[in-house]
Design an enzyme around this catalytic site. Structure first.
Site, short mmCIF file in Angstrom:
data_model
loop_
_atom_site.label_atom_id
_atom_site.label_comp_id
_atom_site.label_asym_id
_atom_site.label_seq_id
_atom_site.Cartn_x
_atom_site.Cartn_y
_atom_site.Cartn_z
CG MET A 17 32.38 123.36 104.94
SD MET A 17 34.03 123.25 104.22
CE MET A 17 34.46 124.97 104.16
CG ASP A 36 31.25 127.43 116.81
OD1 ASP A 36 31.34 128.65 116.99
OD2 ASP A 36 31.33 126.91 115.68
CG ASP A 62 38.67 131.01 122.11
OD1 ASP A 62 39.11 130.72 120.97
OD2 ASP A 62 38.95 132.07 122.69
CB VAL A 63 40.01 126.60 118.35
CG1 VAL A 63 38.85 125.69 118.06
CG2 VAL A 63 40.01 127.84 117.46
CG ASN A 89 35.13 123.01 110.42
OD1 ASN A 89 35.18 123.10 109.20
ND2 ASN A 89 34.25 123.72 111.14
CE1 TYR A 155 40.99 131.44 106.10
CE2 TYR A 155 41.70 130.96 103.86
CZ TYR A 155 40.90 130.68 104.95
OH TYR A 155 39.99 129.64 104.89
CE LYS A 159 41.97 127.91 107.05
NZ LYS A 159 41.30 126.96 107.98
CB ILE A 188 32.75 125.53 100.74
CG1 ILE A 188 33.97 124.70 100.28
CG2 ILE A 188 31.58 124.62 101.13
CD1 ILE A 188 33.78 123.85 99.06
CB THR A 190 30.13 128.23 104.66
OG1 THR A 190 31.26 129.09 104.43
CG2 THR A 190 30.45 126.81 104.21
P1 NAD Z 1 31.94 129.43 108.98
O1 NAD Z 1 32.37 130.81 109.38
O2 NAD Z 1 30.64 129.26 108.34
O3 NAD Z 1 32.10 128.43 110.21
C1 NAD Z 1 33.26 128.46 111.01
C2 NAD Z 1 32.88 128.17 112.45
O4 NAD Z 1 34.07 128.30 113.25
C3 NAD Z 1 31.85 129.16 113.00
O5 NAD Z 1 30.76 128.48 113.58
C4 NAD Z 1 32.63 129.95 114.01
O6 NAD Z 1 31.86 130.43 115.11
C5 NAD Z 1 33.69 128.95 114.44
N1 NAD Z 1 34.83 129.62 115.09
C6 NAD Z 1 35.47 130.74 114.70
N2 NAD Z 1 36.39 131.07 115.61
C7 NAD Z 1 36.35 130.14 116.58
C8 NAD Z 1 37.06 129.94 117.79
N3 NAD Z 1 38.01 130.80 118.21
N4 NAD Z 1 36.78 128.85 118.54
C9 NAD Z 1 35.79 128.00 118.15
N5 NAD Z 1 35.06 128.14 117.03
C10 NAD Z 1 35.34 129.20 116.26
O7 NAD Z 1 33.11 128.92 108.00
P2 NAD Z 1 33.21 127.63 107.03
O8 NAD Z 1 33.24 128.14 105.66
O9 NAD Z 1 32.27 126.56 107.41
O10 NAD Z 1 34.72 127.21 107.39
C11 NAD Z 1 35.09 126.02 108.05
C12 NAD Z 1 36.57 125.83 107.83
O11 NAD Z 1 36.84 125.68 106.43
C13 NAD Z 1 37.42 127.02 108.28
O12 NAD Z 1 38.62 126.56 108.84
C14 NAD Z 1 37.70 127.76 106.97
O13 NAD Z 1 38.88 128.54 107.04
C15 NAD Z 1 37.83 126.60 106.01
N6 NAD Z 1 37.61 126.92 104.60
C16 NAD Z 1 36.47 127.54 104.19
C17 NAD Z 1 36.29 127.78 102.83
C18 NAD Z 1 35.02 128.40 102.29
O14 NAD Z 1 35.01 128.80 101.12
N7 NAD Z 1 33.95 128.49 103.03
C19 NAD Z 1 37.27 127.40 101.92
C20 NAD Z 1 38.42 126.78 102.38
C21 NAD Z 1 38.58 126.54 103.74
#
Ligand code: NAD
Length: 250
Positions: A17, A36, A62-63, A89, A155, A159, A188, A190
């Protein structure tokens, strides 16, 4: 263009996302910084945005580290001159129930998903105060609003923390013209979801609980994030935007 002359920072922008938001924000006129831990992928997304005529940079982040946030935001302001928008994000998902979740797993998911949002907000606010205001969009989850017998309590808790932290920060900084809102995606499509759905029966169960009966596309969340980031949402703060195919309507 809906983000003309804005500078936006998106954490976790290397894929999923975050990358989708980066592409859409740039098309809408924003200068975009992607942060990232996945440096190679992040550079590729930034290059792709530039090749398409947008303005983007990648910076290692690194967040879970305040120092890393300070360096990333400083690099963004040095390159683009200011900061108007932050999308918190980046996130990780974990599995396991209450009894089999280790202390280490709990701490890691809290460090990235909850502390990461706090630190990003903390470091971004002084720059937004200098810019005369801003918009912070925190990516929580539908799992930050309801529990799930299939999901991880750690988790869920991380959240949920993002949900209420958002409201607290919004109230604290309304006088700075800084809006803070949360977005709550459902399942979603991803890489994170694909990892979680390695067991196909799990996907079947989750989609049965999703009234629309399908995965959302990253863009379907990014459009909501764009709205909150933009001046179109000028009267919206402390709000929770749910984009979940109807999951929590039950
Ligand atoms: P993803 O794993 O595809 O992308 C997440 C990104 O965050 C990755 O590029 C990863 O390298 C980066 N990341 C992880 N740890 C990190 C750190 N310590 N510092 C910097 N970057 C870091 O996941 P996504 O599905 O795109 O998720 C994006 C957000 O949406 C997340 O917060 C996730 O929890 C949330 N979310 C996802 C879903 C889903 O179904 N995909 C649903 C609800 C919420």
């Amino acid at each position: 263009m809906r983000l003309k002359d804005k500078v936006a920072f998106i954490s976790g922008g290397a894929r999923g996302m975050g990358a989708s938001e980066g592409r859409i924000f740039a098309r809408e006129g924003a200068k975009v910084a992607l942060g990232d831990i996945r440096d190679e992928l992040g550079h590729e997304v930034a290059q792709e945005i530039c090749d398409a005529g947008g303005e983007a940079m990648f910076v290692h982040l690194d967040v879970a580290s305040e120092e890393s946030w300070q360096e990333a935001i400083a690099a963004t302001v040095e390159r683009f001159g200011k900061l108007d928008i932050l999308v918190n994000n980046a996130g990780i998902s974990v599995s396991g129930g209450v009894v089999d979740t280790t202390e280490e797993t709990w701490d890691r998911v809290m460090d990235v998903n909850a502390k990461g949002v706090f630190l990003g907000t903390k470091v971004a606010i002084p720059e937004m105060q200098k810019a005369g205001g801003g918009s912070i969009v925190n990516i929580s989850s539908q799992m930050g609003l309801v529990g799930s017998e299939m999901g991880s309590p750690a988790y869920n808790a991380s959240k949920g923390a993002v949900h209420i932290f958002t409201k607290s920060a919004a109230l604290r900084h309304v006088g700075d013209n800084i809006r803070v809102n949360s977005v709550h995606p459902g399942p979603i499509n991803t890489p994170m979801l694909n990892d979680g759905f390695e067991d196909p029966s799990r996907e079947t169960k989750v989609l049965q609980m999703t009234p629309m009966g399908r995965r959302g596309a990253p863009e379907e969340v990014a459009w909501g994030v764009l709205y909150l980031a933009s001046d179109e949402a000028s009267y919206v703060t402390g709000a929770a935007l749910v984009i979940d195919g109807g999951y929590i309507a039950h």
